[in-house]
Design a protein around this motif. Sequence first.
Motif, mmCIF file in Angstrom:
data_model
loop_
_atom_site.group_PDB
_atom_site.id
_atom_site.type_symbol
_atom_site.label_atom_id
_atom_site.label_comp_id
_atom_site.label_asym_id
_atom_site.label_seq_id
_atom_site.Cartn_x
_atom_site.Cartn_y
_atom_site.Cartn_z
ATOM 1 N N GLY A 117 9.626 -44.373 0.351
ATOM 2 C CA GLY A 117 10.676 -44.044 -0.611
ATOM 3 C C GLY A 117 10.444 -42.741 -1.374
ATOM 4 O O GLY A 117 11.380 -42.211 -1.980
ATOM 5 N N ALA A 118 9.209 -42.221 -1.340
ATOM 6 C CA ALA A 118 8.936 -40.946 -2.029
ATOM 7 C C ALA A 118 9.516 -39.794 -1.212
ATOM 8 O O ALA A 118 9.740 -39.938 -0.011
ATOM 9 C CB ALA A 118 7.427 -40.770 -2.200
ATOM 10 N N PRO A 119 9.781 -38.646 -1.865
ATOM 11 C CA PRO A 119 10.334 -37.511 -1.121
ATOM 12 C C PRO A 119 9.418 -37.104 0.036
ATOM 13 O O PRO A 119 8.208 -36.974 -0.153
ATOM 14 C CB PRO A 119 10.398 -36.394 -2.172
ATOM 15 N N LEU A 120 10.012 -36.953 1.220
ATOM 16 C CA LEU A 120 9.236 -36.668 2.425
ATOM 17 C C LEU A 120 8.928 -35.178 2.500
ATOM 18 O O LEU A 120 9.827 -34.376 2.769
ATOM 19 C CB LEU A 120 10.057 -37.116 3.649
ATOM 20 N N ARG A 121 7.708 -34.807 2.234
ATOM 21 C CA ARG A 121 7.351 -33.387 2.245
ATOM 22 C C ARG A 121 6.347 -33.048 3.327
ATOM 23 O O ARG A 121 6.308 -31.933 3.796
ATOM 24 C CB ARG A 121 6.760 -32.998 0.881
ATOM 25 N N SER A 122 5.500 -34.018 3.712
ATOM 26 C CA SER A 122 4.404 -33.701 4.643
ATOM 27 C C SER A 122 4.382 -34.651 5.834
ATOM 28 O O SER A 122 4.862 -35.781 5.743
ATOM 29 C CB SER A 122 3.053 -33.835 3.923
ATOM 30 N N VAL A 123 3.814 -34.169 6.924
ATOM 31 C CA VAL A 123 3.437 -35.047 8.026
ATOM 32 C C VAL A 123 1.931 -34.851 8.224
ATOM 33 O O VAL A 123 1.366 -33.869 7.745
ATOM 34 C CB VAL A 123 4.227 -34.746 9.319
ATOM 35 N N PHE A 124 1.296 -35.794 8.922
ATOM 36 C CA PHE A 124 -0.168 -35.818 8.948
ATOM 37 C C PHE A 124 -0.690 -35.981 10.370
ATOM 38 O O PHE A 124 -0.286 -36.904 11.081
ATOM 39 C CB PHE A 124 -0.682 -36.983 8.089
ATOM 40 N N LEU A 125 -1.585 -35.103 10.765
ATOM 41 C CA LEU A 125 -2.262 -35.251 12.049
ATOM 42 C C LEU A 125 -3.581 -35.971 11.787
ATOM 43 O O LEU A 125 -4.372 -35.525 10.949
ATOM 44 C CB LEU A 125 -2.548 -33.870 12.661
ATOM 45 N N VAL A 126 -3.811 -37.083 12.500
ATOM 46 C CA VAL A 126 -5.074 -37.809 12.313
ATOM 47 C C VAL A 126 -6.171 -37.097 13.100
ATOM 48 O O VAL A 126 -6.032 -36.871 14.306
ATOM 49 C CB VAL A 126 -4.949 -39.279 12.786
ATOM 50 N N LEU A 127 -7.238 -36.743 12.411
ATOM 51 C CA LEU A 127 -8.343 -36.003 13.034
ATOM 52 C C LEU A 127 -9.497 -36.965 13.330
ATOM 53 O O LEU A 127 -10.129 -36.889 14.372
ATOM 54 C CB LEU A 127 -8.799 -34.924 12.045
ATOM 55 N N ASP A 128 -9.770 -37.859 12.400
ATOM 56 C CA ASP A 128 -10.831 -38.859 12.542
ATOM 57 C C ASP A 128 -10.380 -40.127 11.844
ATOM 58 O O ASP A 128 -9.584 -40.060 10.899
ATOM 59 C CB ASP A 128 -12.124 -38.373 11.854
#
Lengths: 248, 248
Positions: free
Chosen positions: A44-55
């Motif tokens: 529900g929070a404003p969507l600003r980032s996406v995340f690449l899982v590194l570990d």
Amino acid sequence: MTTNDAKTLQFPVFHAIAEASRAALMTAGKQRVLGKGDLLCMHGAPLRSVFLVLDGAVRTFRQTPDGKEITVAIAMPGEVVGADALAQPFTQYQWSAAAAEASTVVVEYARDMLRDAVRNDAVLALNLLAQLALQNHYASVDAEQLVHFSAAQRVACFLLRLCALYGLAPAQFTLPFAKGTIASKLGMEVETFSRALAKLKELGVSVKGAEVRMAQVHALECFACGHCSTAEDCATLATLHERCGDAR
Amino acid sequence: MTTNDAKTLQFPVFHAIAEASRAALMTAGKQRVLGKGDLLCMHGAPLRSVFLVLDGAVRTFRQTPDGKEITVAIAMPGEVVGADALAQPFTQYQWSAAAAEASTVVVEYARDMLRDAVRNDAVLALNLLAQLALQNHYASVDAEQLVHFSAAQRVACFLLRLCALYGLAPAQFTLPFAKGTIASKLGMEVETFSRALAKLKELGVSVKGAEVRMAQVHALECFACGHCSTAEDCATLATLHERCGDAR
């Protein structure tokens, strides 16, 4: 280039992308180290980032109005959490996301930045398409299993898939997530998960804490895969057959 | 350009694509008209084509080794059946596909042709990404419902979603698929589906043959959506609220 930059670029999602995308991603990515349970974003929070899982691993989840927590997915190294938001007009996160393991490392990208990179690089777009296609495929298998498999069969499939995806040796490996996380992903209570493991003992599965030994992979295949509509073209089985051969 | 060519280009999947992609797609697409149940491809056969649904619906399905038939998905007009194969190294179909309705029309493209078009046009790739992202999202909702919803709640959600996706009026509409197809998609027996419909009577749902009337949409929302983790940002609900407002 740091060690983690090099690692990032080796993931399939960045395979053969344009030099310009590569440079943009290296500049824009912000590394974050998380403890188990640390939140990356809230539903529900404003969507600003996406995340690449590194570990480690990132769990996405939602809560029902009744207060039940639903695990949507567990993203593993190389997966982009929020890839679905790149092509959708969502302005808010459709789930919360948190580290599912200690020492989880992600690279955070501004959504708009990564979307621009995708718009300018069809190879990057195709790589993300491949990730979503694989998730779609497993979602259809999971739905089938929720209807037609017993809890024990679903746990057996999960353990085999885990070995294939993480490159773990079925003969002995450590669960990369807490049992509660796995149970939630499988849509069952922790008690049901424990009972399923107990039932799998007769098929050579022993579990002590987070240590798992699967002594008879072939028996597990007959028990679970033998009743699955994708058995003949299952990527998990193909990987395990290739790796363990007749020794399984 | 034929009427169907014009229709094809209006689908979101072809929105704002490059002129060259547009020309290539128009030349390469082969229209096929199918009767209900007519097969497009068989699970395990060499994967050569993908299919854009123009009219009607296409059901993808698999059989378990025990002989149970699993409906993987029902693709509606505008959806590309096999979009997941564009970025994956599959050489065989991962499901069978058949027309789910009479007078189903599809446009068939060679997989390699469409893959080349996607490689050369990031907008086309992003459009396909959007389709897979939406499918992924609904797959996660379906999985949640298989665990936490009753059969009647799942049927209520399906009927509401149908109205939103097909632009049908909840007050009175015709089911676009056979009840058996819907039951199979929902992972339930036809008898369970019929019992669920009977239960929904008290919430204003009446069904005669393929004719459905939903007199109290708001009651259905409380019954189903009120227990769903996506209720607050559900695209189906947003569409219905916009279309029916307080009259629902």
